[in-house]
Design a protein around this motif. Structure first.
Motif, short mmCIF file in Angstrom:
data_model
loop_
_atom_site.label_atom_id
_atom_site.label_comp_id
_atom_site.label_asym_id
_atom_site.label_seq_id
_atom_site.Cartn_x
_atom_site.Cartn_y
_atom_site.Cartn_z
N HIS A 39 0.89 -1.16 0.00
CA HIS A 39 0.00 0.00 0.00
C HIS A 39 0.93 1.20 0.00
O HIS A 39 1.51 1.55 1.03
N GLU A 40 1.10 1.80 -1.17
CA GLU A 40 2.21 2.73 -1.37
C GLU A 40 1.80 3.85 -2.32
O GLU A 40 1.19 3.59 -3.37
N GLN A 41 2.19 5.08 -1.97
CA GLN A 41 1.87 6.18 -2.89
C GLN A 41 2.52 5.91 -4.25
O GLN A 41 3.65 5.41 -4.33
N HIS A 42 1.77 6.19 -5.31
CA HIS A 42 2.26 6.01 -6.68
C HIS A 42 2.04 7.30 -7.48
O HIS A 42 1.63 7.25 -8.64
N GLY A 43 2.30 8.44 -6.82
CA GLY A 43 2.11 9.71 -7.51
C GLY A 43 0.64 10.09 -7.57
O GLY A 43 -0.22 9.44 -6.97
N THR A 50 -1.64 -0.08 -6.37
CA THR A 50 -1.17 -0.51 -7.69
C THR A 50 -0.38 -1.83 -7.67
O THR A 50 -0.63 -2.72 -8.48
N ASP A 51 0.57 -1.98 -6.75
CA ASP A 51 1.45 -3.16 -6.78
C ASP A 51 0.66 -4.46 -6.59
O ASP A 51 0.91 -5.46 -7.28
N ALA A 52 -0.30 -4.43 -5.65
CA ALA A 52 -1.11 -5.64 -5.41
C ALA A 52 -2.12 -5.86 -6.54
O ALA A 52 -2.39 -7.00 -6.92
N ASN A 124 5.48 -11.48 -6.82
CA ASN A 124 5.75 -10.21 -6.17
C ASN A 124 5.57 -9.02 -7.13
O ASN A 124 6.01 -9.07 -8.27
N GLY A 125 4.95 -7.95 -6.60
CA GLY A 125 4.77 -6.74 -7.39
C GLY A 125 5.34 -5.49 -6.73
O GLY A 125 5.06 -4.38 -7.18
N HIS A 126 6.14 -5.67 -5.65
CA HIS A 126 6.69 -4.50 -4.93
C HIS A 126 8.16 -4.77 -4.66
O HIS A 126 8.53 -5.74 -3.99
N TYR A 127 8.99 -3.93 -5.23
CA TYR A 127 10.45 -4.15 -5.29
C TYR A 127 11.06 -4.55 -3.94
O TYR A 127 11.88 -5.46 -3.86
N GLU A 128 10.65 -3.87 -2.86
CA GLU A 128 11.31 -4.03 -1.56
C GLU A 128 10.97 -5.34 -0.84
O GLU A 128 11.58 -5.67 0.17
N ASN A 129 9.99 -6.08 -1.34
CA ASN A 129 9.51 -7.26 -0.60
C ASN A 129 10.42 -8.48 -0.67
O ASN A 129 10.38 -9.34 0.20
N GLU A 182 11.47 2.53 -11.77
CA GLU A 182 10.17 2.26 -12.39
C GLU A 182 9.12 2.22 -11.29
O GLU A 182 8.58 1.18 -10.94
N HIS A 183 8.89 3.37 -10.69
CA HIS A 183 7.87 3.50 -9.65
C HIS A 183 6.93 4.61 -10.08
O HIS A 183 7.30 5.77 -10.07
N GLY A 184 5.70 4.21 -10.48
CA GLY A 184 4.75 5.19 -11.00
C GLY A 184 5.12 5.67 -12.39
O GLY A 184 4.59 6.67 -12.88
MN MN Z 1 6.15 -0.69 -4.92
#
Ligand code: MN
Ligand code: ZN
Length: 264
Positions: A39-43, A50-52, A124-129, A182-184
């Motif tokens: 659950h992350e701001q994407h601009g 978005t990632d999920a 996975n859809g979120h880089y840091e995971n 590649e974030h947002g």
């Molecule tokens: Mn992400």
């Protein structure tokens, strides 16, 4: 170009009754996908989920191809980092710490395997995971005494690793800025324009050069190093046609890989 068609009917574990699930696990070779996001701001132009959303739709398409099922997504992820997601200090971003993500993964993967599911695939859809998912899977296998190769296995991947060089050159004709920024940007925005155009507000998108960061992380973050948009590269140039190309190519190669690795 054709709008994305939802092929997910029948693949969602959360829409299945427990008796049918038990029968499925008892009588068939089984595979459950777990989409993972954040659950992350994407601009200003993309939703925080978005990632999920992306990992879920990709998982559902692949699962439908191979008669697998999709568990409810992990909707929260590990802390957004400045050099890959803008940073955890940005309002809207709500994250898990490493311990919580490892424990969530260990528990859910462990329970599915313990109930007789033979294969679990984390998309996975979120880089840091990534490394925390890896650790949770490893601990789940140890809990169950499954460290030695056998008939049950867990696969782990990030969906962008399936984007081919050929697709990249079509999506980024002026050069690819790199996965970390590649974030947002063009990739996520194009995929969302193809898959969930109802959630994209292109008129709010901001065009700016890709973020440039030092080669170190600084904590606490120097907040002004993150572009004011919250995106690390510009979504300018994103369109639904690129999203269709990306999605089709990723799902095709991921389906082929999973089908040859997992026998159902
Ligand atoms: Mn992400
Ligand atoms: Zn994202």
């Amino acid at each position: 170009m054709s709008p994305h068609q939802d092929h997910s009917s029948g693949v969602r574990l959360g829409e299945m009754d427990a008796h049918s699930y038990q029968e499925w696990v008892r009588t068939e070779k089984t595979c459950v996908f777990i989409p993972v996001g954040a659950h992350e701001q994407h601009g200003p132009h993309l939703p925080m989920g978005t990632d999920a959303l992306l990992s879920t739709i990709i998982s559902e398409s692949v699962a439908a191809d191979m008669h697998a099922k999709v568990a409810p997504a992990f909707a929260y992820g590990y802390k957004s980092q400045q050099r890959s997601g803008g940073g955890d200090h940005l309002p809207g971003t709500v994250s898990l710490d490493a311990e919580a993500l490892i424990k969530l993964t260990r528990t859910v993967v462990g329970e599915l395997l313990d109930q007789g599911v033979q294969n679990v695939v984390l998309v996975n859809g979120h880089y840091e995971n990534y490394q925390f998912l890896y650790e949770g899977v490893d601990l789940a296998l140890a809990d169950l005494g499954l460290q030695k190769s056998g008939d049950r296995a867990v696969l782990l991947l990030s969906y962008w690793d399936y984007v081919s060089e050929e697709t990249l050159s079509k999506v980024y004709p002026d050069g690819f800025p790199g996965w970390e920024v590649e974030h947002g940007g063009v990739l996520e925005t194009s995929l969302m324009l193809h898959l969930r155009p109802d959630l994209v507000q292109m008129e709010r998108a901001q065009n700016h050069p890709a973020a440039e960061f030092p080669r170190f992380d600084r904590l606490p973050v120097a907040a002004d190093r993150t572009p004011a948009s919250g995106c690390l590269s510009s979504p300018a140039g994103a369109d639904a046609k690129k999203g269709e190309l990306l999605f089709g190519q990723v799902v095709e190669e991921l389906s082929a890989d999973m089908s040859s690795e997992i026998e159902l």
